[in-house]
Motif scaffolding. Sequence first.
Motif, PDB file in Angstrom:
ATOM      1  N   UNK A 129       4.352  -6.135  -3.491  1.00 41.94           N
ATOM      2  CA  UNK A 129       3.689  -5.921  -4.494  1.00 41.94           C
ATOM      3  C   UNK A 129       4.529  -5.129  -5.571  1.00 41.94           C
ATOM      4  N   UNK A 130       4.550  -5.439  -6.895  1.00 40.58           N
ATOM      5  CA  UNK A 130       5.000  -4.752  -7.937  1.00 40.58           C
ATOM      6  C   UNK A 130       4.092  -3.740  -8.318  1.00 40.58           C
ATOM      7  N   UNK A 131       4.607  -2.559  -8.381  1.00 35.95           N
ATOM      8  CA  UNK A 131       3.883  -1.415  -8.965  1.00 35.95           C
ATOM      9  C   UNK A 131       4.109  -1.019 -10.316  1.00 35.95           C
ATOM     10  N   UNK A 132       2.957  -1.122 -11.043  1.00 34.43           N
ATOM     11  CA  UNK A 132       2.953  -0.754 -12.672  1.00 34.43           C
ATOM     12  C   UNK A 132       2.304   0.715 -12.819  1.00 34.43           C
ATOM     13  N   UNK A 133       2.924   1.281 -13.904  1.00 34.46           N
ATOM     14  CA  UNK A 133       2.504   2.429 -14.472  1.00 34.46           C
ATOM     15  C   UNK A 133       2.391   3.377 -12.992  1.00 34.46           C
ATOM     16  N   UNK A 140      -1.045  -2.398  -8.342  1.00 27.76           N
ATOM     17  CA  UNK A 140      -0.148  -3.220  -7.487  1.00 27.76           C
ATOM     18  C   UNK A 140      -0.436  -4.762  -7.695  1.00 27.76           C
ATOM     19  N   UNK A 141       0.549  -5.388  -8.115  1.00 30.60           N
ATOM     20  CA  UNK A 141       0.487  -6.793  -8.667  1.00 30.60           C
ATOM     21  C   UNK A 141       1.279  -7.590  -7.422  1.00 30.60           C
ATOM     22  N   UNK A 142       0.604  -8.455  -6.646  1.00 28.58           N
ATOM     23  CA  UNK A 142       1.323  -9.120  -5.847  1.00 28.58           C
ATOM     24  C   UNK A 142       2.337 -10.019  -6.414  1.00 28.58           C
ATOM     25  N   UNK A 143       3.593  -9.779  -5.861  1.00 30.28           N
ATOM     26  CA  UNK A 143       4.726 -10.534  -6.260  1.00 30.28           C
ATOM     27  C   UNK A 143       5.130 -12.024  -5.779  1.00 30.28           C
ATOM     28  N   UNK A 144       4.392 -13.065  -6.405  1.00 34.68           N
ATOM     29  CA  UNK A 144       4.664 -14.281  -5.569  1.00 34.68           C
ATOM     30  C   UNK A 144       5.898 -15.191  -6.284  1.00 34.68           C
ATOM     31  N   UNK A 175       5.930  -2.788  -0.201  1.00 38.65           N
ATOM     32  CA  UNK A 175       5.806  -4.045   0.572  1.00 38.65           C
ATOM     33  C   UNK A 175       4.977  -3.933   1.792  1.00 38.65           C
ATOM     34  N   UNK A 176       3.721  -4.552   2.151  1.00 34.52           N
ATOM     35  CA  UNK A 176       2.606  -4.379   2.841  1.00 34.52           C
ATOM     36  C   UNK A 176       3.388  -5.302   4.185  1.00 34.52           C
ATOM     37  N   UNK A 177       3.390  -4.483   5.273  1.00 34.22           N
ATOM     38  CA  UNK A 177       3.416  -4.997   6.693  1.00 34.22           C
ATOM     39  C   UNK A 177       2.023  -5.041   7.223  1.00 34.22           C
ATOM     40  N   UNK A 178       1.489  -6.241   7.251  1.00 31.19           N
ATOM     41  CA  UNK A 178       0.047  -6.452   7.622  1.00 31.19           C
ATOM     42  C   UNK A 178      -0.082  -7.188   8.945  1.00 31.19           C
ATOM     43  N   UNK A 179      -0.420  -6.347  10.026  1.00 25.71           N
ATOM     44  CA  UNK A 179      -0.600  -7.213  11.241  1.00 25.71           C
ATOM     45  C   UNK A 179      -1.966  -8.251  11.061  1.00 25.71           C
TER      46      UNK A 179
END
Length: 207
Positions: free
Chosen positions: A47-51, A59-63, A104-108
């Motif tokens: 995710x890109x973080x703004x402000x 948090x905007x998903x960086x596709x 960056x989310x590490x999601x099980x």
Amino acid sequence: VSSVPTAIADMVLDNVIIHFENDSPNRRDVSVSNGGVEPLYIEIIPYEVTSPGTSTEAKIKATNPKQAGLLVSPNKLVVQPGSKKVVRFVNLNTKREAEGIYRVLFKPVTGPIQAEETGVKLMIGYEVLVLAHPQNASADLTENRRGNQLDLTNSGNVDIYLRQGVQCPALDSLEADCLALPDKRLYPGNTLSLTLANNGPVKYQLG
């Protein structure tokens, strides 16, 4: 009442903060270890973080890695018990005008449960904070003190981490007489406002 089996996959990351500085390589690796007894299935989502650090932080998903300026590979992992895998982070924009900030989310994710009974898996995710410096990185911490009110502002263009802050009655005070102050990461433009207990000096370490 029959007991409900609980499967715990133990995910361990060897690093949760990555700094891409101007004089450092544009690649970093994070090792993911599985200390549990079952395979660990992980989805990795940047995710890109703004402000950042403000009331409008998002948090905007960086596709699109090229557009976001960060490549994370792979985006899915299977880590067997007692083993580890490596995830690579690549800074694709080494000529930034502003600091790039990502989480960056590490999601099980749920894998098959080998049991006849109803199963419960405890899923605990982690985020890796990625900070990519702009071309002309400049750290600048300014202060404004009015009696017991202290404002610390990041007037530069890179993040500043304030840690191990203390306020002491005097410069030569014993450590036991000093009061601990909160740690804080200040992104460019952020301000930490403190209401102090007394008129004594304040010390912070910059991390």
